[in-house]
Design a protein around this motif. Structure first.
Motif, PDB file in Angstrom:
ATOM      1  N   TYR A 159       0.010 -10.737   1.615  1.00  0.00           N
ATOM      2  CA  TYR A 159      -0.899 -10.277   2.679  1.00  0.00           C
ATOM      3  C   TYR A 159      -1.612 -11.447   3.383  1.00  0.00           C
ATOM      4  CZ  TYR A 159      -0.571  -5.400   0.976  1.00  0.00           C
ATOM      5  OH  TYR A 159      -0.136  -4.153   0.615  1.00  0.00           O
ATOM      6  N   GLN A 160      -2.164 -12.383   2.592  1.00  0.00           N
ATOM      7  CA  GLN A 160      -2.925 -13.466   3.236  1.00  0.00           C
ATOM      8  C   GLN A 160      -2.016 -14.492   3.920  1.00  0.00           C
ATOM      9  OE1 GLN A 160      -4.583 -11.854   0.315  1.00  0.00           O
ATOM     10  NE2 GLN A 160      -5.407 -10.994   2.207  1.00  0.00           N
TER      11      GLN A 160
ATOM     12  N   ASP B 113       0.863  -1.179   0.000  1.00  0.00           N
ATOM     13  CA  ASP B 113       0.000   0.000   0.000  1.00  0.00           C
ATOM     14  C   ASP B 113       0.905   1.236   0.000  1.00  0.00           C
ATOM     15  OD1 ASP B 113      -1.428  -2.290   1.361  1.00  0.00           O
ATOM     16  OD2 ASP B 113      -3.075  -0.889   1.141  1.00  0.00           O
TER      17      ASP B 113
ATOM     18  N   PHE C  40     -10.535 -13.582  -1.982  1.00  0.00           N
ATOM     19  CA  PHE C  40      -9.570 -12.969  -2.903  1.00  0.00           C
ATOM     20  C   PHE C  40      -9.279 -13.936  -4.059  1.00  0.00           C
ATOM     21  CE2 PHE C  40      -8.035  -9.958   0.520  1.00  0.00           C
ATOM     22  CZ  PHE C  40      -8.121  -8.795  -0.225  1.00  0.00           C
TER      23      PHE C  40
ATOM     24  N   ARG D 177      -2.234  -5.171  -8.935  1.00  0.00           N
ATOM     25  CA  ARG D 177      -2.254  -6.317  -8.024  1.00  0.00           C
ATOM     26  C   ARG D 177      -2.764  -7.594  -8.697  1.00  0.00           C
ATOM     27  NH1 ARG D 177      -1.132  -4.903  -2.984  1.00  0.00           N
ATOM     28  NH2 ARG D 177      -1.512  -2.791  -2.238  1.00  0.00           N
TER      29      ARG D 177
ATOM     30  N   SER E  51      -0.132 -10.280  -4.254  1.00  0.00           N
ATOM     31  CA  SER E  51      -0.756  -9.571  -3.124  1.00  0.00           C
ATOM     32  C   SER E  51      -1.317 -10.580  -2.140  1.00  0.00           C
ATOM     33  CB  SER E  51      -1.894  -8.659  -3.609  1.00  0.00           C
ATOM     34  OG  SER E  51      -1.374  -7.525  -4.248  1.00  0.00           O
TER      35      SER E  51
ATOM     36  N   PHE F 186      -5.856  -3.602   6.397  1.00  0.00           N
ATOM     37  CA  PHE F 186      -4.448  -4.003   6.357  1.00  0.00           C
ATOM     38  C   PHE F 186      -3.488  -2.818   6.487  1.00  0.00           C
ATOM     39  CE2 PHE F 186      -6.187  -7.600   3.572  1.00  0.00           C
ATOM     40  CZ  PHE F 186      -6.335  -8.434   4.664  1.00  0.00           C
ATOM     41  N   GLU F 187      -4.022  -1.602   6.505  1.00  0.00           N
ATOM     42  CA  GLU F 187      -3.149  -0.425   6.495  1.00  0.00           C
ATOM     43  C   GLU F 187      -2.707  -0.010   7.896  1.00  0.00           C
ATOM     44  OE1 GLU F 187      -4.777   1.267   2.214  1.00  0.00           O
ATOM     45  OE2 GLU F 187      -5.590   2.122   4.046  1.00  0.00           O
TER      46      GLU F 187
ATOM     47  N   ARG G 194     -10.270 -13.454  -8.001  1.00  0.00           N
ATOM     48  CA  ARG G 194      -9.221 -13.521  -9.037  1.00  0.00           C
ATOM     49  C   ARG G 194      -9.664 -14.403 -10.215  1.00  0.00           C
ATOM     50  NH1 ARG G 194      -5.133 -13.895  -5.576  1.00  0.00           N
ATOM     51  NH2 ARG G 194      -5.199 -11.626  -5.675  1.00  0.00           N
TER      52      ARG G 194
HETATM   53  P1  TYD Z   1      -5.523  -1.429  -2.912  1.00  0.00           P
HETATM   54  O1  TYD Z   1      -4.710  -1.671  -4.122  1.00  0.00           O
HETATM   55  O2  TYD Z   1      -4.905  -0.665  -1.784  1.00  0.00           O
HETATM   56  O3  TYD Z   1      -6.892  -0.765  -3.327  1.00  0.00           O
HETATM   57  P2  TYD Z   1      -7.355   0.744  -3.045  1.00  0.00           P
HETATM   58  O4  TYD Z   1      -6.170   1.609  -3.376  1.00  0.00           O
HETATM   59  O5  TYD Z   1      -8.509   0.914  -3.981  1.00  0.00           O
HETATM   60  O6  TYD Z   1      -7.742   0.778  -1.594  1.00  0.00           O
HETATM   61  O7  TYD Z   1      -5.965  -2.874  -2.401  1.00  0.00           O
HETATM   62  C1  TYD Z   1      -6.766  -3.039  -1.309  1.00  0.00           C
HETATM   63  C2  TYD Z   1      -6.099  -3.849  -0.223  1.00  0.00           C
HETATM   64  O8  TYD Z   1      -6.301  -5.230  -0.452  1.00  0.00           O
HETATM   65  C3  TYD Z   1      -4.614  -3.649  -0.038  1.00  0.00           C
HETATM   66  O9  TYD Z   1      -4.364  -3.399   1.358  1.00  0.00           O
HETATM   67  C4  TYD Z   1      -4.013  -4.972  -0.409  1.00  0.00           C
HETATM   68  C5  TYD Z   1      -5.130  -5.939  -0.142  1.00  0.00           C
HETATM   69  N1  TYD Z   1      -5.096  -7.179  -0.951  1.00  0.00           N
HETATM   70  C6  TYD Z   1      -4.891  -8.384  -0.319  1.00  0.00           C
HETATM   71  O10 TYD Z   1      -4.732  -8.438   0.911  1.00  0.00           O
HETATM   72  N2  TYD Z   1      -4.881  -9.524  -1.052  1.00  0.00           N
HETATM   73  C7  TYD Z   1      -5.070  -9.531  -2.395  1.00  0.00           C
HETATM   74  O11 TYD Z   1      -5.057 -10.594  -3.034  1.00  0.00           O
HETATM   75  C8  TYD Z   1      -5.294  -8.256  -3.037  1.00  0.00           C
HETATM   76  C9  TYD Z   1      -5.515  -8.215  -4.519  1.00  0.00           C
HETATM   77  C10 TYD Z   1      -5.294  -7.102  -2.292  1.00  0.00           C
END
Ligand code: TYD
Length: 228
Positions: A117-118, A15, A83, A109, A113, A164-165, A87
């Motif tokens: 993240y997961q 992010d 997710f 992404r 991702s 997640f931020e 996909r």
């Molecule tokens: P992000 O690209 O930040 O979208 P936006 O800018 O519109 O908010 O993506 C959203 C969040 O999702 C980011 O924190 C990453 C997370 N993410 C996952 O955890 N797993 C995934 O497979 C994907 C595609 C995104």
């Protein structure tokens, strides 16, 4: 259409790394320099049914209630499956039809991702497993950025935070991304320093994409592009 298969390019990063900006800049440049190649910009979570639900969950607008009436956050492993489902829907409805029709599809992404993240809530091996039917792209571009820089950019540009931020989560995701990059070795990967100006990063993205899409390998500059 020519009947020639198009290309699928993915831009990944934490992010605040600038993936959304770079997919847009790449599409604009391709449209102006090579108008004969149609370009579609897309993103994950996608705009499809599963993607829309995921966006609500990320914003904290979906809570679940147990059989005993206690509210709790949406289960993170169930989210990983969402997710992966999003996909496959994204591939089936957008990516594959456009690539088959000769388009360049650029996604903000993709699988990496999920791996980064997961894997903080489930083993990475399992995350890779549930994503095994997602086809590899023709090129993966990774925008490297320290999590603290990414978070400060997010804070400066957006009001609320998604789930997640947080500093703690993104610090772990930064490490997990490095491990995730080792997955799908067959995919050409270009790793770029995402802390630079958006113009500088865009230039390197352009050079990398030209190598794959327009086969201009003479533009390769080993010092600027890190191919693994
Ligand atoms: P992000 O690209 O930040 O979208 P936006 O800018 O519109 O908010 O993506 C959203 C969040 O999702 C980011 O924190 C990453 C997370 N993410 C996952 O955890 N797993 C995934 O497979 C994907 C595609 C995104």
């Amino acid at each position: 259409m020519s009947g020639r298969r198009g290309f699928f390019v993915v831009i990944e990063g934490l992010d605040g790394s600038g993936t959304s900006t770079q997919v847009q800049l790449l599409a604009e440049r391709m449209r102006s320099e090579h108008p004969d190649l149609p370009v579609a910009v897309t993103a994950e979570p996608s705009s499809g049914p599963a993607g829309s639900l995921i966006r609500q969950i990320l914003k904290g607008r979906v809570t679940t209630v147990t059989a005993l009436g206690q509210s709790q956050p949406f289960d993170r492993k169930a989210l990983a499956l969402l997710f992966a489902a999003d996909r496959l829907d994204h591939v089936a409805c957008e990516i594959e039809p456009l690539v088959q029709a000769g388009w360049l599809v650029v996604s903000d992404r993709y699988v990496w991702s999920s791996l980064a993240y997961q894997s903080l809530d489930a083993p990475m091996e399992w995350v890779a497993q549930i994503n095994r039917f997602a086809p590899p792209p023709d090129l993966l571009i990774m925008l490297n950025i320290p999590h603290a820089v990414g978070l400060s950019r997010v804070n400066a540009t957006r009001p609320g935070r998604e789930i997640f931020e947080t500093e703690e989560f993104l610090a772990k995701a930064e490490v997990a991304y490095q491990e995730a990059m080792a997955e799908w070795r067959a995919t050409p990967v270009c790793i770029l320093d995402g802390t630079r100006s958006k113009e500088d990063v865009a230039e390197d993205v352009w050079v990398a994409v030209r190598q794959i899409v327009l086969k201009t390998s003479s533009l390769a500059d080993e010092n600027r592009l890190n191919w693994i």
